[in-house]
Write an enzyme that holds these catalytic residues in place. Structure first.
Site, PDB file in Angstrom:
ATOM      1  CB  THR A 309     -63.605 -17.021  88.603  1.00 28.96           C
ATOM      2  OG1 THR A 309     -63.399 -17.630  87.331  1.00 28.96           O
ATOM      3  CG2 THR A 309     -63.676 -15.525  88.432  1.00 28.96           C
ATOM      4  CD  GLN A 361     -59.707 -21.872  82.560  1.00 28.83           C
ATOM      5  OE1 GLN A 361     -60.304 -21.045  83.258  1.00 28.83           O
ATOM      6  NE2 GLN A 361     -60.054 -23.152  82.526  1.00 28.83           N
ATOM      7  CB  CYS A 392     -66.583 -19.749  81.215  1.00 25.82           C
ATOM      8  SG  CYS A 392     -67.176 -18.389  82.248  1.00 25.82           S
ATOM      9  CE  LYS A 431     -62.866 -26.945  84.574  1.00 26.11           C
ATOM     10  NZ  LYS A 431     -64.305 -26.703  84.447  1.00 26.11           N
ATOM     11  CG  HIS A 461     -67.970 -29.302  85.289  1.00 25.78           C
ATOM     12  ND1 HIS A 461     -68.241 -28.001  85.654  1.00 25.78           N
ATOM     13  CD2 HIS A 461     -68.577 -30.081  86.230  1.00 25.78           C
ATOM     14  CE1 HIS A 461     -68.976 -27.989  86.747  1.00 25.78           C
ATOM     15  NE2 HIS A 461     -69.201 -29.245  87.107  1.00 25.78           N
ATOM     16  CG  ASN A 493     -64.470 -30.472  87.634  1.00 25.32           C
ATOM     17  OD1 ASN A 493     -64.960 -29.492  87.111  1.00 25.32           O
ATOM     18  ND2 ASN A 493     -64.260 -30.540  88.924  1.00 25.32           N
ATOM     19  N   GLY A 494     -66.276 -32.886  89.087  1.00 27.00           N
ATOM     20  CA  GLY A 494     -67.652 -32.727  89.544  1.00 27.00           C
ATOM     21  C   GLY A 494     -67.990 -33.497  90.805  1.00 27.00           C
ATOM     22  CB  ALA A 516     -63.954 -27.156  91.135  1.00 27.81           C
ATOM     23  NE  ARG A 517     -69.661 -27.077  93.279  1.00 31.08           N
ATOM     24  CZ  ARG A 517     -70.828 -27.683  93.511  1.00 31.08           C
ATOM     25  NH1 ARG A 517     -71.731 -27.089  94.270  1.00 31.08           N
ATOM     26  NH2 ARG A 517     -71.092 -28.857  92.998  1.00 31.08           N
TER      27      ARG A 517
END
Length: 646
Positions: A309, A361, A392, A431, A461, A493-494, A516-517
């Site tokens: 986002t 998404q 989310c 997800k 995640h 993910n993570g 992601a990050r």
């Protein structure tokens, strides 16, 4: 003599014990330092906060000694260190404000940076006069506009140089490159013709479709047929689930044991009359696709850029795609806003031609809106898959039952998945997180159900909603869920910030990795993973990446003042993550961990030091080297805080 030897031995043993105790104490102190989340940087680069800012200030004053003085209280100061969670000086409400978002931050619309704006009919040099005439809220006098227009930012326009024409004409902040002496917009005919022949960006919102959505004139025949089955209380399996395997497509069988033409004719008479159509009717119009006949996507062993986002915009995805991302996905879009035809929400679905494996998404909490939205997108945009956001964590989404809330509303979740699957011609993915509460994982219970409902890919995640980013991702649990999900591919993910993290993650048996990050910290992470190496990227190379982002942003959002400030705003949001990257050559210990806060350090040159600053004013300074000075009333505060640090 023997007593002396015994004495020496006792002293030696005592000294050994003392030495071991000291070493153990040192190791414990080191462990405490690591636990606090401070990255280990070589001693020669470390500095104090005061010296760090003094060095940056000296470089700034040296570059612009005669520049206008800025208010020291302007834009905002370096973010305060987060208080420890064990602080007992505040109540629960106070602690809740320490979440990872800066709420109630100042927001200035990009169009407010211009006092007077030129009418689009003048910009596009239309032959007909403005439709609104004297009632138009824009100005029509070109000389008046040029007298108030801000100075150009450069002598070369990226749009004109690459596409042969800049659609922003006189309002472009690089207008000198394509404006004639009589203030007409120049066009490079050959280059413009080549650019018109190829479509660089797809999934634009059609104006006619937008009108029909606002007037609720768009039919949803497939969605309505499915919703009737659940409104009658029937199980979705009776209507939607195909008894044949999704992996194999058997030969065509006679349905309902009809062995004669008479019974088939009787069945046809009892069917509903066909809907009115335009053009020839194909088999796909009257025969529903079985799961095995839908578009197939090979997700395995791919690197997936997460739908981020705010920061996961189209220009940023182009940067990541260039560095080796295999799968890209648009930012989370609200299904209700899409059904209402909101242009800002439809902009999140745009796809660049470089994105060869692209999905969107959707977020929603009800079967009717999600199924209708899926049918709408299936008919009007070009995507390779559609993803359901059930991970989310933000309150706005969770409290109404969307995002993570779907994980605990399994009956609604099932209706959503089956409904969307019934109207989509592309794979449906999901997800999820480990769960809602920190010590109560539920993903392993949900995954077998998702397999039954027909999802093509599950992304997990490794954190719960309650946990957010305060703990490390649980890859052992991801490994367990990966075994449960087989043969449906599951992506983990993570906390992936290096190729070593990626190698350890792949050992868990996941089908692929979602980043992601880590991609926000360093978008070249995809290259590092694919080439199994650490990239000691220089500050000039990082500045070139930001320059490419600037050009992509001007192409996407526009080269006028509004587009320039939008590009700047999204660049500053990205810089709030990019500043947390520590160059490989400065690290005492490789690799950098994603939850380690960088201490104050001096880079190998001024730009590297400037890029390490967590002061908003220094991010603005970087943006000014690429997009010129900020407007007078400019202010910025990043959307996200560094909530991963303790």
């Amino acid at each position: 003599m023997s007593s002396v030897v015994i004495g020496y031995l006792l002293v030696y043993c005592l000294l050994s014990i003392i030495r071991d105790c000291v070493c153990f104490t040192v190791r414990m102190e080191t462990a405490v330092d690591v636990e606090k989340g401070t990255a280990a940087i070589k001693q020669q680069f470390l500095t104090s906060k005061e010296k760090f800012h003094e060095f940056l200030e000296s470089g700034r004053s040296g570059e612009k000694g005669d520049g206008p003085d800025k208010d020291p209280e302007e834009p905002s100061e370096e973010p305060e260190k987060k208080r420890m969670k064990l602080d007992n000086d505040g109540d629960r409400k106070e602690k809740k404000r320490m979440r990872g978002q800066n709420k109630c931050r100042p927001h200035v619309k990009p169009q407010s940076y211009e006092d007077k704006r030129l009418c689009p009919s003048i910009i596009q040099e239309r032959e007909t006069k403005c439709f609104y005439g004297a009632k138009c809220r824009f100005i029509h006098d070109v000389s008046e506009y040029m007298s108030t227009k801000a100075e150009d930012l450069g002598e070369q326009c990226y749009l004109y140089n690459n596409f042969g024409k800049c659609q922003y004409g006189l309002t472009c902040r690089f207008a000198k490159a394509h404006t004639s002496p009589d203030l007409k917009n120049l066009v490079n005919e050959d280059l413009y013709k080549q650019a018109c022949d190829k479509e660089t960006v797809r999934n634009n919102l059609d104006k006619d479709l937008q009108k029909r959505l606002r007037k609720k004139q768009v039919p949803f025949t497939g969605a309505d047929a499915y919703l009737k089955t659940i409104s009658r209380g029937k199980k979705p399996e009776e209507k939607i689930t195909d008894k044949t395997s999704t992996d194999e497509c058997p030969a065509v069988k006679e349905e309902n044991h009809n062995s004669s033409g008479e019974t088939t004719a009787d069945n046809q008479q009892t069917q509903d009359p066909p809907v009115k159509t335009i053009g020839p009717i194909t088999d796909a119009d009257i025969i529903k696709l079985r799961p095995c006949e839908k578009k197939q996507v090979d997700f395995r062993d791919k690197l997936y850029l997460a739908p981020l986002t705010t920061c996961g915009n189209l220009p940023f995805r182009r940067i990541c795609k260039r560095f080796g991302a295999d799968i890209t996905c648009g930012e989370m879009a609200m299904c209700t806003n899409l059904l209402q035809g909101q242009a800002s929400e439809w902009a999140l679905l745009k796809r660049h031609q470089s994105e060869d494996l692209f999905g969107v998404q959707l977020e929603g909490c009800f079967p009717d809106t999600m199924t209708r939205c899926a049918e709408l997108l299936n008919q009007n945009i070009d995507v390779d898959f559609v993803d359901i956001n059930s991970g989310c964590p933000i309150d706005l989404v969770y409290k109404k039952g969307g995002g993570c809330g779907l994980m605990t509303r399994t009956s609604k979740f099932e209706q959503i998945v089956r409904g969307m699957n019934s109207v989509l011609d592309v794979p449906l993915t999901v997800k999820i997180r480990t769960g809602v509460h920190q010590n109560s994982n539920i993903a392993h219970k949900l995954i077998p159900e998702l397999k039954k409902w027909g999802v093509s890919l599950i992304t997990l995640h490794g954190r719960s909603r309650e946990q957010r980013y305060t703990k490390l991702a649980d890859w052992e649990y991801i490994h367990t869920c990966s075994n449960i999900a087989a043969p449906v591919p599951l992506f983990g993910n993570g906390d992936i910030l290096s190729y070593e993290d990626a190698m350890k993650a792949r050992e868990t048996g996941v089908s692929g990795l979602m980043v992601a990050r880590g991609a926000l910290f360093k978008p070249w992470l995809f290259t590092e993973i694919k080439e199994n190496r650490h990239w000691d990227i220089s500050s000039s190379e990082r500045l070139d990446i930001l320059r490419d982002f600037t050009n992509y942003g001007l192409e996407h959002w526009g080269s006028d003042t509004q587009g320039v400030e939008k590009t700047r705003n999204f660049m500053l949001e990205w810089l709030s993550f990019l500043c947390r990257y520590i160059p490989v050559g400065l690290l005492e210990k490789l690799p950098q961990k994603i939850n380690e806060r960088p201490p104050f350090y001096m880079g190998r040159d001024y730009m590297e030091t400037l890029m390490a600053s967590q002061h908003v004013g220094d991010w603005i300074k970087i943006s000014e080297t690429l997009l010129g000075p900020v407007p007078k009333n400019f202010s910025f505060l990043p959307k996200h805080k560094a909530n991963a640090y303790k």
